[in-house]
Design a protein around this motif. Structure first.
Motif, PDB file in Angstrom:
ATOM      1  N   SER A 108       0.829  -1.208   0.000  1.00  0.00           N
ATOM      2  CA  SER A 108       0.000   0.000   0.000  1.00  0.00           C
ATOM      3  C   SER A 108       0.861   1.255   0.000  1.00  0.00           C
ATOM      4  O   SER A 108       0.546   2.231  -0.696  1.00  0.00           O
ATOM      5  N   GLY A 109       1.964   1.252   0.749  1.00  0.00           N
ATOM      6  CA  GLY A 109       2.839   2.426   0.769  1.00  0.00           C
ATOM      7  C   GLY A 109       3.447   2.717  -0.590  1.00  0.00           C
ATOM      8  O   GLY A 109       3.462   3.877  -1.053  1.00  0.00           O
ATOM      9  N   LEU A 110       3.956   1.685  -1.272  1.00  0.00           N
ATOM     10  CA  LEU A 110       4.561   1.898  -2.586  1.00  0.00           C
ATOM     11  C   LEU A 110       3.518   2.292  -3.631  1.00  0.00           C
ATOM     12  O   LEU A 110       3.800   3.107  -4.521  1.00  0.00           O
TER      13      LEU A 110
ATOM     14  N   VAL B 141       0.868   4.069  -3.076  1.00  0.00           N
ATOM     15  CA  VAL B 141       0.549   5.481  -2.841  1.00  0.00           C
ATOM     16  C   VAL B 141       1.639   6.371  -3.440  1.00  0.00           C
ATOM     17  O   VAL B 141       1.348   7.330  -4.172  1.00  0.00           O
ATOM     18  N   ILE B 142       2.897   6.051  -3.141  1.00  0.00           N
ATOM     19  CA  ILE B 142       3.997   6.896  -3.606  1.00  0.00           C
ATOM     20  C   ILE B 142       4.102   6.868  -5.134  1.00  0.00           C
ATOM     21  O   ILE B 142       4.127   7.920  -5.793  1.00  0.00           O
ATOM     22  N   LEU B 143       4.172   5.663  -5.707  1.00  0.00           N
ATOM     23  CA  LEU B 143       4.331   5.553  -7.159  1.00  0.00           C
ATOM     24  C   LEU B 143       3.079   6.024  -7.889  1.00  0.00           C
ATOM     25  O   LEU B 143       3.170   6.654  -8.947  1.00  0.00           O
ATOM     26  N   GLY B 144       1.897   5.719  -7.333  1.00  0.00           N
ATOM     27  CA  GLY B 144       0.669   6.175  -7.973  1.00  0.00           C
ATOM     28  C   GLY B 144       0.569   7.684  -8.024  1.00  0.00           C
ATOM     29  O   GLY B 144       0.151   8.258  -9.034  1.00  0.00           O
ATOM     30  N   LEU B 145       0.981   8.349  -6.941  1.00  0.00           N
ATOM     31  CA  LEU B 145       0.963   9.816  -6.920  1.00  0.00           C
ATOM     32  C   LEU B 145       1.946  10.391  -7.934  1.00  0.00           C
ATOM     33  O   LEU B 145       1.602  11.303  -8.701  1.00  0.00           O
TER      34      LEU B 145
ATOM     35  N   SER C 227       9.946  -9.900  -2.781  1.00  0.00           N
ATOM     36  CA  SER C 227       9.840 -10.071  -4.230  1.00  0.00           C
ATOM     37  C   SER C 227       8.383 -10.142  -4.661  1.00  0.00           C
ATOM     38  O   SER C 227       7.980  -9.512  -5.650  1.00  0.00           O
ATOM     39  N   VAL C 228       7.589 -10.906  -3.927  1.00  0.00           N
ATOM     40  CA  VAL C 228       6.167 -11.001  -4.260  1.00  0.00           C
ATOM     41  C   VAL C 228       5.481  -9.648  -4.073  1.00  0.00           C
ATOM     42  O   VAL C 228       4.636  -9.243  -4.872  1.00  0.00           O
ATOM     43  N   ALA C 229       5.853  -8.926  -3.026  1.00  0.00           N
ATOM     44  CA  ALA C 229       5.254  -7.615  -2.772  1.00  0.00           C
ATOM     45  C   ALA C 229       5.546  -6.647  -3.918  1.00  0.00           C
ATOM     46  O   ALA C 229       4.668  -5.882  -4.340  1.00  0.00           O
TER      47      ALA C 229
ATOM     48  N   SER D 228      -8.438   6.959  -0.731  1.00  0.00           N
ATOM     49  CA  SER D 228      -9.007   5.797  -1.423  1.00  0.00           C
ATOM     50  C   SER D 228      -7.946   4.749  -1.713  1.00  0.00           C
ATOM     51  O   SER D 228      -8.175   3.543  -1.521  1.00  0.00           O
ATOM     52  N   VAL D 229      -6.771   5.179  -2.180  1.00  0.00           N
ATOM     53  CA  VAL D 229      -5.708   4.233  -2.519  1.00  0.00           C
ATOM     54  C   VAL D 229      -5.224   3.501  -1.267  1.00  0.00           C
ATOM     55  O   VAL D 229      -4.991   2.286  -1.297  1.00  0.00           O
ATOM     56  N   ILE D 230      -5.058   4.220  -0.164  1.00  0.00           N
ATOM     57  CA  ILE D 230      -4.591   3.578   1.075  1.00  0.00           C
ATOM     58  C   ILE D 230      -5.581   2.509   1.532  1.00  0.00           C
ATOM     59  O   ILE D 230      -5.202   1.372   1.839  1.00  0.00           O
ATOM     60  N   ILE D 231      -6.869   2.857   1.563  1.00  0.00           N
ATOM     61  CA  ILE D 231      -7.876   1.911   2.046  1.00  0.00           C
ATOM     62  C   ILE D 231      -7.941   0.683   1.145  1.00  0.00           C
ATOM     63  O   ILE D 231      -7.881  -0.470   1.616  1.00  0.00           O
ATOM     64  N   LEU D 232      -8.039   0.893  -0.167  1.00  0.00           N
ATOM     65  CA  LEU D 232      -8.165  -0.229  -1.088  1.00  0.00           C
ATOM     66  C   LEU D 232      -6.913  -1.103  -1.083  1.00  0.00           C
ATOM     67  O   LEU D 232      -6.998  -2.338  -1.052  1.00  0.00           O
ATOM     68  N   SER D 233      -5.733  -0.470  -1.098  1.00  0.00           N
ATOM     69  CA  SER D 233      -4.486  -1.233  -1.170  1.00  0.00           C
ATOM     70  C   SER D 233      -4.210  -1.971   0.130  1.00  0.00           C
ATOM     71  O   SER D 233      -3.751  -3.120   0.122  1.00  0.00           O
ATOM     72  N   PHE D 234      -4.484  -1.328   1.271  1.00  0.00           N
ATOM     73  CA  PHE D 234      -4.187  -1.958   2.545  1.00  0.00           C
ATOM     74  C   PHE D 234      -5.105  -3.156   2.791  1.00  0.00           C
ATOM     75  O   PHE D 234      -4.643  -4.229   3.223  1.00  0.00           O
TER      76      PHE D 234
END
Length: 309
Positions: free
Chosen positions: A98-100, A102-106, A176-178, A233-239
């Motif tokens: 979720s953190g990556l 958010v950062i890459l999506g932004l 790696s999977v993440a 939205s991205v944090i909630i969905l990704s987490f």
């Protein structure tokens, strides 16, 4: 003598008042009728299976019969020796992915809303992995990350870097999977950010330009705070997706090597494979409660930080 013409205006309800009230009630009920198909689908697809899962978690069951055992399944599942590792891996996996995203999506959202000549094509390229089957992605990257014949290690060898057994070592398997999960899911995060950034009124950017602000100032003081609904939205969905992730992990590592990349979902599936259906159902109920216990406070905390309109 007072005639009909001399009488004052009537103040009581006319003869059409009952018809108007009836029409008003019909109009008020009409929108609720539109909810009925969705309500039926919700009850049949979600509510009934959820109630059944809570019941079967209290039983030892097969396809044809069941025996009520109370909370034994929950006690047995919580006594699993690798459950602590699985819970830690689940949290790490959810936080990293979720953190990556958010950062890459932004960053990609900002890039793909700028005046790039090929931005339409690049948006399609970024979103394409979202459309690919998760199992297909897992199989493909399992081949790419093979220690001897994988293209990743072969590419690293060209620049003098010794590759590793990315999916076979305890220290690199889960990460790696993440990263593969981020590659597949960042396109959806980018689309959400693109929609959020494009909804920001241009007057704010014009005000920064009038004040002599640079591109960094536009990003720092306009884009970043006003795209918070997209970030939320991205944090909630990704987490939530990271907490529930199973298919990619199982396709690429099957929880290995050993139990080092096991998550709660993969532990549940192993119990199901072993024929402990009641035990795996109890695990699913626990996973549901864990996701709810984390997602509800997170949703409340992030919702309080919404930028007022």
């Amino acid at each position: 003598m007072v005639t009909k013409q001399d009488a004052g205006p009537r103040t009581g309800p006319g003869p059409s008042a009952p018809r108007r009230n009836s029409q008003r009630r019909r109009n008020a009920a009409y929108p609720y009728a539109l909810y009925l198909p969705a309500a039926v689908v919700y009850v049949v697809i979600f509510l009934v299976p959820t109630v059944m899962a809570f019941y079967f978690a209290l039983t030892r069951w097969t396809l044809f019969d069941s025996t009520f055992v109370g909370l034994d399944n929950f006690r047995d599942f919580l006594a699993e020796q690798n459950l602590r590792i699985g819970f830690q891996n689940t949290l790490v996996y959810a936080v990293v992915t979720s953190g990556l995203k958010v950062i890459l999506g932004l960053l990609l959202g900002v890039l793909l809303t700028s005046r790039l000549r090929l931005r339409g094509f690049l948006r399609s390229v970024v979103f394409f992995p979202v459309l690919v089957s998760t199992v297909a992605v897992g199989i493909t990257f399992s081949m790419l990350l093979k220690p001897e014949t994988g293209l990743v290690n072969q590419a690293l060898a060209l620049v003098g870097v010794d590759g590793r057994d990315w999916l076979g070592e305890a220290t690199t398997a889960l990460l790696s999977v993440a990263l593969v999960d981020v590659w597949k899911g960042v396109g959806l995060a980018t689309v959400i950010y693109i929609a959020g950034i494009m909804s920001i009124p241009s007057e704010y950017y014009q005000a920064v330009a009038v004040d002599g602000g640079s591109a960094w100032h536009r990003f720092r003081h306009v884009t970043l705070p006003l795209s918070w609904p997209a970030t939320y939205s991205v944090i909630i969905l990704s987490f939530i997706g990271g907490l529930r992730s199973f298919d990619l992990i199982w396709t690429m590592t099957r929880g290995g090597p050993g139990f080092t990349s096991d998550t709660i979902a993969s532990i549940i599936y192993k119990q199901y494979q072993a024929g402990f259906f009641g035990l795996s159902t109890a695990g699913n109920v626990l996973l549901f409660l864990i996701v709810t216990a984390i997602a509800v406070p997170l949703n409340y905390f992030l919702g309080k930080r919404q930028v007022p309109a």
